[in-house]
Scaffold this motif. Structure first.
Motif, PDB file in Angstrom:
ATOM      1  N   ALA A 181       0.815  -1.218   0.000  1.00 21.68           N
ATOM      2  CA  ALA A 181       0.000   0.000   0.000  1.00 21.68           C
ATOM      3  C   ALA A 181       0.849   1.268   0.000  1.00 21.68           C
ATOM      4  O   ALA A 181       0.383   2.329  -0.430  1.00 21.68           O
ATOM      5  CB  ALA A 181      -0.929   0.009   1.210  1.00 21.68           C
ATOM      6  N   THR A 182       2.097   1.159   0.449  1.00 17.56           N
ATOM      7  CA  THR A 182       2.968   2.343   0.482  1.00 17.56           C
ATOM      8  C   THR A 182       4.008   2.343  -0.644  1.00 17.56           C
ATOM      9  O   THR A 182       4.471   3.407  -1.045  1.00 17.56           O
ATOM     10  CB  THR A 182       3.701   2.433   1.832  1.00 17.56           C
ATOM     11  OG1 THR A 182       4.483   1.247   2.027  1.00 17.56           O
ATOM     12  CG2 THR A 182       2.706   2.570   2.969  1.00 17.56           C
ATOM     13  N   THR A 183       4.366   1.159  -1.132  1.00 16.82           N
ATOM     14  CA  THR A 183       5.404   1.089  -2.164  1.00 16.82           C
ATOM     15  C   THR A 183       4.842   0.910  -3.567  1.00 16.82           C
ATOM     16  O   THR A 183       5.541   1.172  -4.545  1.00 16.82           O
ATOM     17  CB  THR A 183       6.352  -0.088  -1.884  1.00 16.82           C
ATOM     18  OG1 THR A 183       5.605  -1.327  -1.920  1.00 16.82           O
ATOM     19  CG2 THR A 183       7.012   0.060  -0.513  1.00 16.82           C
ATOM     20  N   TYR A 184       3.603   0.425  -3.663  1.00 16.91           N
ATOM     21  CA  TYR A 184       2.968   0.148  -4.954  1.00 16.91           C
ATOM     22  C   TYR A 184       3.796  -0.855  -5.776  1.00 16.91           C
ATOM     23  O   TYR A 184       3.933  -0.737  -6.991  1.00 16.91           O
ATOM     24  CB  TYR A 184       2.757   1.435  -5.764  1.00 16.91           C
ATOM     25  CG  TYR A 184       1.941   2.465  -5.030  1.00 16.91           C
ATOM     26  CD1 TYR A 184       0.555   2.332  -4.923  1.00 16.91           C
ATOM     27  CD2 TYR A 184       2.551   3.546  -4.413  1.00 16.91           C
ATOM     28  CE1 TYR A 184      -0.198   3.271  -4.232  1.00 16.91           C
ATOM     29  CE2 TYR A 184       1.809   4.490  -3.713  1.00 16.91           C
ATOM     30  CZ  TYR A 184       0.429   4.346  -3.627  1.00 16.91           C
ATOM     31  OH  TYR A 184      -0.309   5.265  -2.929  1.00 16.91           O
ATOM     32  N   GLU A 185       4.321  -1.858  -5.082  1.00 20.34           N
ATOM     33  CA  GLU A 185       5.101  -2.914  -5.734  1.00 20.34           C
ATOM     34  C   GLU A 185       4.520  -4.278  -5.350  1.00 20.34           C
ATOM     35  O   GLU A 185       5.136  -5.063  -4.639  1.00 20.34           O
ATOM     36  CB  GLU A 185       6.566  -2.834  -5.299  1.00 20.34           C
ATOM     37  CG  GLU A 185       7.293  -1.584  -5.719  1.00 20.34           C
ATOM     38  CD  GLU A 185       7.709  -1.615  -7.180  1.00 20.34           C
ATOM     39  OE1 GLU A 185       7.400  -2.607  -7.874  1.00 20.34           O
ATOM     40  OE2 GLU A 185       8.344  -0.652  -7.630  1.00 20.34           O
TER      41      GLU A 185
END
Length: 226
Positions: A181-185
């Motif tokens: 949710a924070t890295t979008y990976e």
């Protein structure tokens, strides 16, 4: 260092911590409680009076006939409508315990039934009562046969605990979801989580093989001394 490798290295401690604090305790507690419930259920079905045996059969039928994820949702999201409030970990523990109890009861029931009637007769002939015959003669023999299927159940449970993320238990898989949710990976993080589950399952599979070999040698010694 490649970006994907750096991301995996940075997220690894968080994932391992979530596994250590939530995934492993949830797995161990659910299996121990579920195994105890499975033993009680199996004994009730084999030797209990008709009403209790019917209740045990109904419990196994319901749990084995419905998805584990649905069971978790009913416990965590459904029970509050009846005034029963549970935190996420407790709800997951109850759900996994009930699920393991139903499946392990079928394994235990089968292995107890596989012990020959002659073993019961031999136990009774030397003055044992039913409880003594069960604990000293039947269960030790049945336990040796039950090791492989129960070990498979335990390994499956390790992977099934990822479903606890759906009811907000901050275990390994949900930790990966939070990082996504924070890295979008998502691809990198979900592959990393999968690799951790793979390592855990591989270690447990190796331990299962060693345990089976030990029980096989023990069984051979018993047969040689018979």
């Amino acid at each position: 260092m490649p970006h994907w490798l750096q991301l995996m290295a940075e997220s690894l401690p968080t994932l391992l911590w979530a596994g250590l604090i939530f995934t492993i305790p949830l797995t161990l507690l659910s299996f121990v409680f579920g195994l105890a419930l499975g033993l009680v259920t199996a004994v009730a079905r084999l030797f209990g009076p008709a009403p209790i045996a019917s209740i045990a059969r109904f419990y196994v039928w319901v749990i084995r006939g419905t998805p584990l994820l649905v069971q978790l949702f009913v416990i965590f999201y459904g029970l509050p409508s009846l005034g029963i409030l549970l935190d996420a970990f407790s709800a997951a523990l109850i759900g996994f315990t009930l699920n393991i109890g139903a499946y392990s009861s079928e394994i235990i029931r089968a292995v107890i039934s596989s012990v020959s009637k002659g073993q019961w007769e031999a136990a009774y002939s030397i003055g044992m009562n039913w409880r003594q015959a069960m604990s000293r003669t039947i269960l030790p023999q049945a336990g040796r046969v039950a090791v492989p299927p129960l070990s498979n159940t335990f390994i499956s449970l390790v992977k099934d605990t990822s479903l606890a993320a759906a009811i907000t238990v901050p275990e390994l898989f949900q930790a990966a979801q939070r990082i996504v949710a924070t890295t979008y990976e998502p691809l990198i993080l979900y592959i990393e989580a999968a690799l951790i589950y793979l390592v855990l399952s591989s270690v447990l599979s190796a331990l299962q093989v060693r345990l089976e070999r030990r029980f096989a040698r023990y069984g051979g010694m018993l047969e040689a001394n018979a």
